[in-house]
Scaffold this active site. Structure first.
Site, PDB file in Angstrom:
ATOM      1  N   ARG A 207       0.980  -1.219  -0.300  1.00  0.00           N
ATOM      2  CA  ARG A 207      -0.246   0.145  -0.046  1.00  0.00           C
ATOM      3  C   ARG A 207       1.032   1.198   0.091  1.00  0.00           C
ATOM      4  NH1 ARG A 207      -2.318  -3.947   1.593  1.00  0.00           N
ATOM      5  NH2 ARG A 207      -0.721  -3.919   2.705  1.00  0.00           N
ATOM      6  N   THR A 208       1.230   1.381   0.982  1.00  0.00           N
ATOM      7  CA  THR A 208       2.082   2.755   1.038  1.00  0.00           C
ATOM      8  C   THR A 208       3.500   3.463  -0.200  1.00  0.00           C
ATOM      9  OG1 THR A 208       2.494   2.269   3.305  1.00  0.00           O
ATOM     10  CG2 THR A 208       4.454   4.388   2.549  1.00  0.00           C
TER      11      THR A 208
ATOM     12  N   ARG B 109      11.294   4.031   3.178  1.00  0.00           N
ATOM     13  CA  ARG B 109      10.815   3.291   4.302  1.00  0.00           C
ATOM     14  C   ARG B 109      11.398   2.201   4.802  1.00  0.00           C
ATOM     15  NH1 ARG B 109       5.819  -1.074   4.813  1.00  0.00           N
ATOM     16  NH2 ARG B 109       4.527   0.593   5.597  1.00  0.00           N
TER      17      ARG B 109
ATOM     18  N   HIS C 185       4.849   6.141  11.307  1.00  0.00           N
ATOM     19  CA  HIS C 185       4.164   5.543  10.064  1.00  0.00           C
ATOM     20  C   HIS C 185       3.092   6.739  10.484  1.00  0.00           C
ATOM     21  CE1 HIS C 185       3.373   3.463   6.240  1.00  0.00           C
ATOM     22  NE2 HIS C 185       2.915   2.862   6.793  1.00  0.00           N
TER      23      HIS C 185
HETATM   24  N1   CP Z   1      -0.309  -0.149   6.199  1.00  0.00           N
HETATM   25  C1   CP Z   1       1.245  -0.078   5.337  1.00  0.00           C
HETATM   26  O1   CP Z   1       1.990  -0.369   5.933  1.00  0.00           O
HETATM   27  O2   CP Z   1       0.840  -1.392   4.350  1.00  0.00           O
HETATM   28  P1   CP Z   1       2.251  -2.112   3.514  1.00  0.00           P
HETATM   29  O3   CP Z   1       2.687  -2.144   4.449  1.00  0.00           O
HETATM   30  O4   CP Z   1       1.996  -2.388   2.753  1.00  0.00           O
HETATM   31  O5   CP Z   1       2.649  -0.143   2.975  1.00  0.00           O
END
Ligand code: CP
Length: 307
Positions: A51-52, A101, A129
């Site tokens: 997602r991110t 990240r 986050h």
């Molecule tokens: N919510 C979130 O950070 O999802 P991802 O780890 O898939 O980026």
């Protein structure tokens, strides 16, 4: 230069401005389709993400900009021993803004000291986050029409779950918010959150062990997965991973207007049967993540230009 490392880097006014901008982008997407033309976003992901990373990249594309980057440390020169500081110094020669990240707490903060362009923390270890928090705030505001006067239950891995830590910090800015922390003893929120956020601020909280005993009091239920990648041994993870499973039976006692959030990915902690319940907001939440990241990229690039 302004970076976004911790949710507390943003004032309440800045958060409201970002959420208003995200709402305007949702309502008027064409107005924003080329506002970042010729600008580049670098996504430096030393840790996995769906997602991110993809919502950051989709966000920049929908603003008319371009993206570059890597999706794992293995495909970068980190494998040859390059430091985060050097990586960021170099990438800031190629991009106008960086989303990063990293599994180590504090890595984006170090990057910000070395970077010539704005750094956005896209998750650092079990720490923060902040863009997930903006996503959560936008979702709560769009679902409930407010960010104050509510009871929020956070359930699952509250020790390692960085999204919960960031959400608690951000909500401490709003009035009359009560948190109910639902976790096994081993996965309670860290002491620094209790001491620095709850005990020094106005926000109240309680700790319980089951969803059942509190579900009828909640306005928002924020589910989280048990963070396997942060456990020191597999046996503890296996013992704790299915402590909480939200299903339709558990939801029988819940308020009609409960909002169920989850930062995702989900493992077992929400049964798929819940997905069709109108109170399940987590896929709308994932979409909101793209819009709030559009707002953030646009605001940070405008701030650099002094607009
Ligand atoms: N919510 C979130 O950070 O999802 P991802 O780890 O898939 O980026």
């Amino acid at each position: 230069m302004k970076h976004l490392i911790d949710p507390m880097d943003l004032s309440v006014e800045e958060i409201d401005e970002l959420l208003d901008l995200a709402d305007d982008i949702i309502a008027n997407p064409k107005k924003y389709e080329s506002v970042c033309a010729h600008k580049k976003l670098a996504t430096l992901f030393f840790e996995p993400s769906t997602r991110t990373r993809l919502s950051f990249e989709a966000a920049m594309m929908e603003l008319g900009g371009n993206v570059l980057g890597f999706s794992s440390a293995d495909s970068s020169s980190a494998t040859k021993g390059e430091s985060v500081a050097d990586t960021v110094k170099v990438v800031s020669c190629y991009a106008d803004i960086i989303a990063m990240r990293h599994p180590k707490e504090g890595a984006p903060c170090l990057a910000a000291m070395k970077s010539d362009v704005p750094i956005i923390n896209a998750g650092d270890g079990g720490h923060n986050h902040p863009t997930q928090t903006l996503t959560d705030l936008l979702t709560i505001r769009r679902e409930k029409g407010r960010l104050d006067n509510m009871i929020i239950g956070c359930c699952g891995d509250l020790k390692f779950g960085r999204t919960v830590h960031s959400l608690i910090k951000a909500m401490s800015r709003y009035s009359n918010v009560h948190f109910i922390m639902i976790s096994p003893e081993e996965l309670e929120i860290p002491d620094y959150i209790k001491e620095e956020v709850f005990e020094q601020g106005d926000m109240s909280y309680e700790q319980v062990r089951t969803i059942d005993e509190v579900i009828d009091r909640l306005d928002v239920l924020y589910m989280t997965r048990v963070q396997r990648e942060r456990f020191f041994n597999e046996a503890d993870y296996v013992r704790l991973k299915d402590t909480y499973i939200l299903n339709m039976k558990k939801l029988k006692k819940a308020n009609k207007d409960l909002s169920i959030l989850h930062p995702l990915p989900r493992v077992n902690e929400i049964s798929v049967e819940v997905d069709d319940d109108p109170r399940a907001c987590y896929f709308r939440q994932a979409l909101n993540g793209k819009y709030v990241r559009m707002a953030l990229i646009l605001k940070m690039l405008r701030d650099v230009k002094g607009e």
